[in-house]
Design a protein around this motif. Structure first.
Motif, PDB file in Angstrom:
ATOM      1  N   ARG A 186      48.788  36.041  20.285  1.00  0.00           N
ATOM      2  CA  ARG A 186      48.154  36.659  19.118  1.00  0.00           C
ATOM      3  C   ARG A 186      49.066  37.745  18.545  1.00  0.00           C
ATOM      4  O   ARG A 186      49.184  37.889  17.318  1.00  0.00           O
ATOM      5  CB  ARG A 186      46.788  37.229  19.490  1.00  0.00           C
ATOM      6  N   GLN A 187      49.708  38.510  19.420  1.00  0.00           N
ATOM      7  CA  GLN A 187      50.661  39.516  18.950  1.00  0.00           C
ATOM      8  C   GLN A 187      51.849  38.859  18.262  1.00  0.00           C
ATOM      9  O   GLN A 187      52.310  39.329  17.212  1.00  0.00           O
ATOM     10  CB  GLN A 187      51.148  40.377  20.119  1.00  0.00           C
ATOM     11  N   VAL A 188      52.350  37.790  18.853  1.00  0.00           N
ATOM     12  CA  VAL A 188      53.485  37.064  18.268  1.00  0.00           C
ATOM     13  C   VAL A 188      53.126  36.531  16.886  1.00  0.00           C
ATOM     14  O   VAL A 188      53.899  36.650  15.936  1.00  0.00           O
ATOM     15  CB  VAL A 188      53.921  35.924  19.206  1.00  0.00           C
ATOM     16  N   ALA A 189      51.943  35.951  16.761  1.00  0.00           N
ATOM     17  CA  ALA A 189      51.522  35.376  15.474  1.00  0.00           C
ATOM     18  C   ALA A 189      51.449  36.435  14.388  1.00  0.00           C
ATOM     19  O   ALA A 189      51.868  36.196  13.237  1.00  0.00           O
ATOM     20  CB  ALA A 189      50.168  34.685  15.635  1.00  0.00           C
ATOM     21  N   ARG A 190      50.933  37.614  14.731  1.00  0.00           N
ATOM     22  CA  ARG A 190      50.789  38.667  13.718  1.00  0.00           C
ATOM     23  C   ARG A 190      52.133  39.259  13.309  1.00  0.00           C
ATOM     24  O   ARG A 190      52.363  39.544  12.133  1.00  0.00           O
ATOM     25  CB  ARG A 190      49.868  39.765  14.251  1.00  0.00           C
ATOM     26  N   TRP A 191      53.022  39.484  14.269  1.00  0.00           N
ATOM     27  CA  TRP A 191      54.266  40.185  13.956  1.00  0.00           C
ATOM     28  C   TRP A 191      55.314  39.269  13.324  1.00  0.00           C
ATOM     29  O   TRP A 191      56.133  39.707  12.518  1.00  0.00           O
ATOM     30  CB  TRP A 191      54.816  40.859  15.206  1.00  0.00           C
ATOM     31  N   TYR A 192      55.298  37.988  13.667  1.00  0.00           N
ATOM     32  CA  TYR A 192      56.302  37.063  13.139  1.00  0.00           C
ATOM     33  C   TYR A 192      55.743  36.126  12.071  1.00  0.00           C
ATOM     34  O   TYR A 192      56.454  35.277  11.570  1.00  0.00           O
ATOM     35  CB  TYR A 192      56.931  36.260  14.286  1.00  0.00           C
ATOM     36  N   ASP A 193      54.468  36.297  11.733  1.00  0.00           N
ATOM     37  CA  ASP A 193      53.839  35.504  10.691  1.00  0.00           C
ATOM     38  C   ASP A 193      53.996  34.010  10.972  1.00  0.00           C
ATOM     39  O   ASP A 193      54.519  33.244  10.153  1.00  0.00           O
ATOM     40  CB  ASP A 193      54.418  35.849   9.311  1.00  0.00           C
ATOM     41  N   VAL A 194      53.546  33.600  12.149  1.00  0.00           N
ATOM     42  CA  VAL A 194      53.602  32.194  12.526  1.00  0.00           C
ATOM     43  C   VAL A 194      52.209  31.744  12.949  1.00  0.00           C
ATOM     44  O   VAL A 194      51.327  32.549  13.230  1.00  0.00           O
ATOM     45  CB  VAL A 194      54.599  31.953  13.682  1.00  0.00           C
ATOM     46  N   GLU A 195      52.032  30.446  12.989  1.00  0.00           N
ATOM     47  CA  GLU A 195      50.785  29.856  13.475  1.00  0.00           C
ATOM     48  C   GLU A 195      50.964  29.475  14.938  1.00  0.00           C
ATOM     49  O   GLU A 195      52.001  28.919  15.327  1.00  0.00           O
ATOM     50  CB  GLU A 195      50.431  28.610  12.658  1.00  0.00           C
ATOM     51  N   VAL A 196      49.971  29.768  15.749  1.00  0.00           N
ATOM     52  CA  VAL A 196      50.021  29.416  17.167  1.00  0.00           C
ATOM     53  C   VAL A 196      48.883  28.453  17.475  1.00  0.00           C
ATOM     54  O   VAL A 196      47.726  28.701  17.114  1.00  0.00           O
ATOM     55  CB  VAL A 196      49.909  30.662  18.062  1.00  0.00           C
ATOM     56  N   VAL A 197      49.212  27.340  18.116  1.00  0.00           N
ATOM     57  CA  VAL A 197      48.238  26.320  18.478  1.00  0.00           C
ATOM     58  C   VAL A 197      48.314  26.083  19.983  1.00  0.00           C
ATOM     59  O   VAL A 197      49.413  25.966  20.546  1.00  0.00           O
ATOM     60  CB  VAL A 197      48.511  25.000  17.726  1.00  0.00           C
ATOM     61  N   PHE A 198      47.176  26.032  20.641  1.00  0.00           N
ATOM     62  CA  PHE A 198      47.121  25.753  22.074  1.00  0.00           C
ATOM     63  C   PHE A 198      46.649  24.320  22.284  1.00  0.00           C
ATOM     64  O   PHE A 198      45.647  23.898  21.714  1.00  0.00           O
ATOM     65  CB  PHE A 198      46.169  26.720  22.779  1.00  0.00           C
ATOM     66  N   GLU A 199      47.393  23.582  23.103  1.00  0.00           N
ATOM     67  CA  GLU A 199      47.026  22.214  23.451  1.00  0.00           C
ATOM     68  C   GLU A 199      46.652  22.165  24.928  1.00  0.00           C
ATOM     69  O   GLU A 199      47.477  22.440  25.791  1.00  0.00           O
ATOM     70  CB  GLU A 199      48.183  21.260  23.159  1.00  0.00           C
ATOM     71  N   GLY A 200      45.422  21.818  25.201  1.00  0.00           N
ATOM     72  CA  GLY A 200      44.974  21.742  26.580  1.00  0.00           C
ATOM     73  C   GLY A 200      44.528  23.096  27.108  1.00  0.00           C
ATOM     74  O   GLY A 200      44.595  24.116  26.423  1.00  0.00           O
ATOM     75  N   GLU A 201      44.075  23.097  28.330  1.00  0.00           N
ATOM     76  CA  GLU A 201      43.566  24.315  28.959  1.00  0.00           C
ATOM     77  C   GLU A 201      44.715  25.119  29.529  1.00  0.00           C
ATOM     78  O   GLU A 201      45.538  24.606  30.290  1.00  0.00           O
ATOM     79  CB  GLU A 201      42.567  23.958  30.055  1.00  0.00           C
ATOM     80  N   MET A 202      44.781  26.394  29.184  1.00  0.00           N
ATOM     81  CA  MET A 202      45.864  27.245  29.644  1.00  0.00           C
ATOM     82  C   MET A 202      45.587  27.730  31.069  1.00  0.00           C
ATOM     83  O   MET A 202      44.450  28.096  31.396  1.00  0.00           O
ATOM     84  CB  MET A 202      46.035  28.456  28.729  1.00  0.00           C
TER      85      MET A 202
END
Length: 383
Positions: free
Chosen positions: A327-343
């Motif tokens: 979530r921090q990465v997405a906000r600071w680098y203006d990217v979309e993050v998608v999770f596939e499967g259970e982390m």
């Protein structure tokens, strides 16, 4: 004085993941207290013996070395809060860079389950980007203008080097909003002298001058405040379901909608936090947390340096899961993050300069066995 061969041995043990806890701590203490160390000379043998191609040069190592050794805070620390030149998390960040970025640069070794895709065009870190919206709806992109940007009666609004400031006042209070998008941050001096640092994807709405019995502002996202003292006019922040009331103090609010809790952390002074029918007065080092459908809770002995690391130029995480980090990465680098499967339920401790590019961050995560795939500005995280 610790001899160089001892430091080199500690480095080799760390890079090979054979260091004991006491040896790791000894190495971090050395990083913290020995800015004179010739890291080029100490690290080169380790990489060459590990199968590197012999191209170890100061020029090639310089970007990583800079990140390791340049640990001065970007802003002066708040009064009465002690900051070491290198805090523990700065030292930990340095070792992450040694173990991650340096290994990638010189050995090509990859500890992750799946090699990260090459990023054709790297995405730079965020920076000083914001928009000021005036009462009449006019929007001023602050990246493109400097100096005096608003003159209205005796009110003068100035913009200089990533900070906007207010002097004078309008005939009647008008409301302005300063907001950042993903990849942006900005500083603000309010009409009463209060200083505000605004993180990425955040906003603050405030009057052009404070009249009446209180000074009220509202925010979204994350902001750090150094409130100008005024015993007869309390300063009130409205954010989501919380009201924070202060007279003059330093505190941080993290209330992003995609975070599980809204958090108010006190560094200096005292604040009163009200959420629904619950109320608490914080002492320095305490944090108030408010989650949906749960009462306000207080956490003692919070590491305040970690909480405001973003303001001082670092991204820091302590005992964080991968979702929190991304979530921090997405906000600071203006990217979309998608999770596939259970982390998996893994926790991470570390940090990195906010000036680092996205590539640098993802390589460090990959070194920690985080399985990532890149598609343009989308990051796919897999189990």
């Amino acid at each position: 004085m610790i001899p160089d061969d001892r430091i080199q041995l500690l480095l080799e043990l760390y890079l090979q993941d054979r260091a004991s806890e006491s040896e790791r701590r000894e190495l971090l203490d050395i990083i913290d207290g020995r800015p004179d160390i010739d890291w080029y000379a100490l690290l080169a043998p380790s990489f060459r013996e590990d199968g590197a191609d012999g191209t170890f040069t100061p020029e090639k190592w310089q970007p990583v070395l800079d990140a390791i050794l340049q640990q001065e805070p970007l802003e002066q620390p708040a009064p009465r809060i002690r900051y070491l030149r290198r805090t523990w998390w700065a030292a930990a960040a340095a070792m992450l860079l040694i173990a991650g970025a340096a290994t990638w640069l010189f050995t090509g070794r990859n500890a992750g389950p799946e090699p990260i895709q090459a990023i054709v065009t790297d995405i730079p870190a965020g920076g000083d980007h914001a928009v000021l919206r005036l009462a009449n709806g006019q929007q001023i992109t602050l990246d493109s203008v400097q100096g005096n940007i608003v003159q209205q009666g005796s009110l003068q609004v100035s913009n200089d080097s990533g900070a906007v400031s207010y002097q004078g006042k309008t005939a009647a209070p008008e409301y302005h909003t300063l907001y950042t998008r993903k990849g942006g941050q900005y500083r603000l001096r309010l009409p009463d002298g209060t200083l505000v640092w605004l993180n990425a994807a955040s906003s603050i709405t405030f009057p052009t001058y404070f009249d009446g019995d209180t000074r009220k502002v509202s925010i979204t996202g994350e902001a750090y405040f150094e409130v100008a003292k005024n015993a007869v006019q309390p300063f009130i922040v409205q954010v989501n379901q919380m009201h924070i009331t202060v007279l003059g103090t330093h505190f941080n609010i993290n209330a992003y909608n995609d975070e599980p809790d809204a958090k108010t952390t006190l560094l200096e002074g005292a604040v009163r936090v009200t959420a629904g029918r619950y109320m608490a007065v914080l002492a320095p080092g305490q944090q108030a947390r408010v989650a949906k459908d749960r009462p306000l809770t207080i956490v003692d002995d919070v590491n305040v340096e970690d909480v405001i690391a973003w303001k001082n130029g670092y991204t820091v995480f302590e005992n964080a899961d991968i979702a929190t980090i991304m979530r921090q990465v997405a906000r600071w680098y203006d990217v979309e993050v998608v999770f596939e499967g259970e982390m998996p339920a893994r926790r991470f401790v570390g940090g990195i300069s906010r000036n680092s590019s996205l590539q640098d961050v993802l390589r460090l995560l990959e070194f920690e066995n985080v399985n990532l795939k890149i598609e343009g500005r989308k990051i796919i995280v897999k189990p």
